[in-house]
Design a protein around this motif. Structure first.
Motif, short mmCIF file in Angstrom:
data_model
loop_
_atom_site.label_atom_id
_atom_site.label_comp_id
_atom_site.label_asym_id
_atom_site.label_seq_id
_atom_site.Cartn_x
_atom_site.Cartn_y
_atom_site.Cartn_z
N UNK A 186 0.82 -1.20 0.00
CA UNK A 186 0.00 0.00 0.00
C UNK A 186 0.86 1.26 0.00
N UNK A 187 0.42 2.25 -0.78
CA UNK A 187 0.97 3.60 -0.69
C UNK A 187 0.04 4.39 0.21
N UNK A 188 0.58 5.01 1.25
CA UNK A 188 -0.22 5.86 2.13
C UNK A 188 -0.31 7.21 1.44
N UNK A 189 -1.51 7.65 1.08
CA UNK A 189 -1.68 8.80 0.20
C UNK A 189 -1.89 10.13 0.90
N UNK A 190 -2.13 10.11 2.20
CA UNK A 190 -2.35 11.35 2.95
C UNK A 190 -2.05 11.06 4.42
N UNK A 191 -2.04 12.10 5.22
CA UNK A 191 -1.77 11.93 6.65
C UNK A 191 -2.85 11.05 7.27
N UNK A 192 -2.47 9.96 7.92
CA UNK A 192 -3.47 9.11 8.54
C UNK A 192 -4.05 9.76 9.80
#
Length: 157
Positions: free
Chosen positions: A141-147
């Motif tokens: 997975x690519x984390x696309x924004x601040x979790x």
């Protein structure tokens, strides 16, 4: 302090859409999510790491540091392969966007243990082996924004 094992407690979901801009799902969104928990063999990443900045100065031989940019660790989930259903593979096809949501302390309403990671599936591949073990596949997975971390688990309906 009481302790617990994540096995049998922590829940992991894939949610296609979360309406709230803070990435906290409603109870209805959680209920309609794909529950990944039972199929998971391993989880890597899904954490934030800070890229500290070294700040040396002429007065000292000690190199101090200050916080720099945050970035998500490389993240993946290893699943057991199902020989009769492809539900998980279809839900997590390459390029799919959505949210991986962890209920770290279980589905306990109001517990501040919900983490929500906006993701894009970067790759999905089988693990082929001749070892004596269950068939598995990995989704990266690519984390696309601040979790969103440490949010309250939504109330049960």
């Amino acid at each position: 302090m009481p302790r617990f094992s994540r096995k049998g407690v922590t829940k992991v979901f894939f949610i296609e859409t979360i309406a709230d801009a803070s990435y906290i799902p409603t109870r209805a969104e959680l209920t309609g999510a794909t529950n990944l928990t039972k199929a998971i063999a391993a989880i890597d990443g899904f954490s934030l790491e800070n890229q500290e900045i070294t700040t040396p100065d002429l007065e000292s031989t000690f190199n101090s540091k200050i916080p720099g940019d945050d970035e998500a660790a490389d993240s993946s989930i290893t699943f057991y392969e199902d020989d009769t259903s492809s539900l998980m593979e279809e839900a997590l096809a390459k390029g799919t966007t959505g949210f991986i949501v962890f209920l770290r302390k279980g589905d306990v309403p109001a517990s501040k243990s919900l983490d929500s990671f906006p993701v894009r599936v970067a790759s999905r591949s089988p693990q082929i082996t001749v070892e004596n073990e269950a068939a598995k596949w990995v989704a990266r997975f690519s984390i696309t924004d601040t979790p969103t971390l440490d949010a309250a688990v939504p109330a049960a309906t």
